[in-house]
Design a protein around this motif. Structure first.
Motif, PDB file in Angstrom:
ATOM      1  N   SER A  23     -68.549  -4.483  37.719  1.00 17.16           N
ATOM      2  CA  SER A  23     -67.932  -5.055  36.519  1.00 17.16           C
ATOM      3  C   SER A  23     -67.253  -3.972  35.683  1.00 17.16           C
ATOM      4  N   THR A  24     -67.915  -2.833  35.532  1.00 18.68           N
ATOM      5  CA  THR A  24     -67.347  -1.723  34.770  1.00 18.68           C
ATOM      6  C   THR A  24     -66.070  -1.214  35.439  1.00 18.68           C
ATOM      7  N   GLU A  25     -66.097  -1.086  36.748  1.00 17.01           N
ATOM      8  CA  GLU A  25     -64.921  -0.638  37.504  1.00 17.01           C
ATOM      9  C   GLU A  25     -63.779  -1.647  37.367  1.00 17.01           C
ATOM     10  N   ASP A  26     -64.114  -2.935  37.473  1.00 15.69           N
ATOM     11  CA  ASP A  26     -63.095  -3.979  37.329  1.00 15.69           C
ATOM     12  C   ASP A  26     -62.494  -3.964  35.923  1.00 15.69           C
ATOM     13  N   THR A  27     -63.329  -3.746  34.910  1.00 15.62           N
ATOM     14  CA  THR A  27     -62.836  -3.679  33.527  1.00 15.62           C
ATOM     15  C   THR A  27     -61.894  -2.490  33.360  1.00 15.62           C
ATOM     16  N   ARG A  28     -62.281  -1.341  33.925  1.00 21.39           N
ATOM     17  CA  ARG A  28     -61.425  -0.155  33.848  1.00 21.39           C
ATOM     18  C   ARG A  28     -60.082  -0.416  34.530  1.00 21.39           C
ATOM     19  N   LEU A  30     -58.661  -3.319  35.024  1.00 17.46           N
ATOM     20  CA  LEU A  30     -57.925  -4.306  34.226  1.00 17.46           C
ATOM     21  C   LEU A  30     -57.230  -3.627  33.044  1.00 17.46           C
ATOM     22  N   LEU A  31     -57.921  -2.741  32.357  1.00 16.77           N
ATOM     23  CA  LEU A  31     -57.325  -2.036  31.220  1.00 16.77           C
ATOM     24  C   LEU A  31     -56.161  -1.149  31.664  1.00 16.77           C
ATOM     25  N   GLU A  32     -56.321  -0.474  32.806  1.00 12.58           N
ATOM     26  CA  GLU A  32     -55.226   0.341  33.339  1.00 12.58           C
ATOM     27  C   GLU A  32     -54.025  -0.528  33.675  1.00 12.58           C
ATOM     28  N   GLU A  33     -54.287  -1.666  34.289  1.00 16.98           N
ATOM     29  CA  GLU A  33     -53.205  -2.574  34.664  1.00 16.98           C
ATOM     30  C   GLU A  33     -52.496  -3.131  33.427  1.00 16.98           C
ATOM     31  N   GLN A  34     -53.265  -3.470  32.390  1.00 21.59           N
ATOM     32  CA  GLN A  34     -52.657  -3.962  31.150  1.00 21.59           C
ATOM     33  C   GLN A  34     -51.795  -2.881  30.495  1.00 21.59           C
ATOM     34  N   ALA A  35     -52.274  -1.645  30.494  1.00 25.39           N
ATOM     35  CA  ALA A  35     -51.493  -0.538  29.928  1.00 25.39           C
ATOM     36  C   ALA A  35     -50.212  -0.326  30.730  1.00 25.39           C
ATOM     37  N   LEU A  36     -50.330  -0.404  32.045  1.00 26.72           N
ATOM     38  CA  LEU A  36     -49.165  -0.244  32.907  1.00 26.72           C
ATOM     39  C   LEU A  36     -48.162  -1.378  32.675  1.00 26.72           C
ATOM     40  N   THR A  37     -48.663  -2.581  32.524  1.00 20.53           N
ATOM     41  CA  THR A  37     -47.795  -3.728  32.266  1.00 20.53           C
ATOM     42  C   THR A  37     -47.049  -3.554  30.945  1.00 20.53           C
ATOM     43  N   ARG A  38     -47.775  -3.117  29.898  1.00 19.42           N
ATOM     44  CA  ARG A  38     -47.116  -2.874  28.608  1.00 19.42           C
ATOM     45  C   ARG A  38     -46.024  -1.812  28.746  1.00 19.42           C
ATOM     46  N   GLN A  39     -46.322  -0.754  29.486  1.00 21.74           N
ATOM     47  CA  GLN A  39     -45.343   0.315  29.689  1.00 21.74           C
ATOM     48  C   GLN A  39     -44.117  -0.202  30.443  1.00 21.74           C
ATOM     49  N   LEU A  40     -44.349  -1.028  31.451  1.00 24.07           N
ATOM     50  CA  LEU A  40     -43.232  -1.593  32.209  1.00 24.07           C
ATOM     51  C   LEU A  40     -42.365  -2.509  31.344  1.00 24.07           C
TER      52      LEU A  40
END
Length: 115
Positions: A23-28, A30-40
């Motif tokens: 769960s912790t790995e999945d949360t990490r 997810l947060l990386e993916e959200q940051a990447l999406t915002r950057q894109l």
């Protein structure tokens, strides 16, 4: 019975630890993916802005090209006129009179008398 409960407890704690780690790995992730999406999305907006600027610049340049083309063609025409005027410099220009149209009664508009 206590041993079986202790074994069961250890098994459940191990499974829980495994799921917490996942769960912790999945949360990490997810947060990386959200940051990447915002950057894109930000990059995409910057690119759209740049495209709009380039289109405006291209339109301005096309207008400048049109103006310069008109200017050059006008200068060329004026230069040709001036060279033609220079060729005629010192020459006499004699005009030929056009023959007068024949006078006579022709068929014209008929007038209707007033009453």
């Amino acid at each position: 019975e206590r041993k079986s409960w202790a074994a069961e407890r250890k098994r459940l704690e191990a499974a829980t630890a495994k799921w917490v780690k996942k769960s912790t790995e999945d949360t990490r992730l997810l947060l990386e993916e959200q940051a990447l999406t915002r950057q894109l999305v930000d990059n995409q907006q910057q690119l759209r802005d740049q495209i709009a600027e380039l289109k405006a610049t291209a339109a301005d340049m096309q207008e400048q090209i049109r103006d310069l083309t008109f200017f050059i063609s006008t200068q060329k025409a004026l230069g040709e006129e001036q060279s033609a005027d220079n060729e005629l410099c010192g020459a006499s220009i004699v005009g030929v009179a056009e023959p007068a149209p024949p006078r006579g009664k022709g068929k014209g508009k008929r007038r209707i008398p007033r009453r």
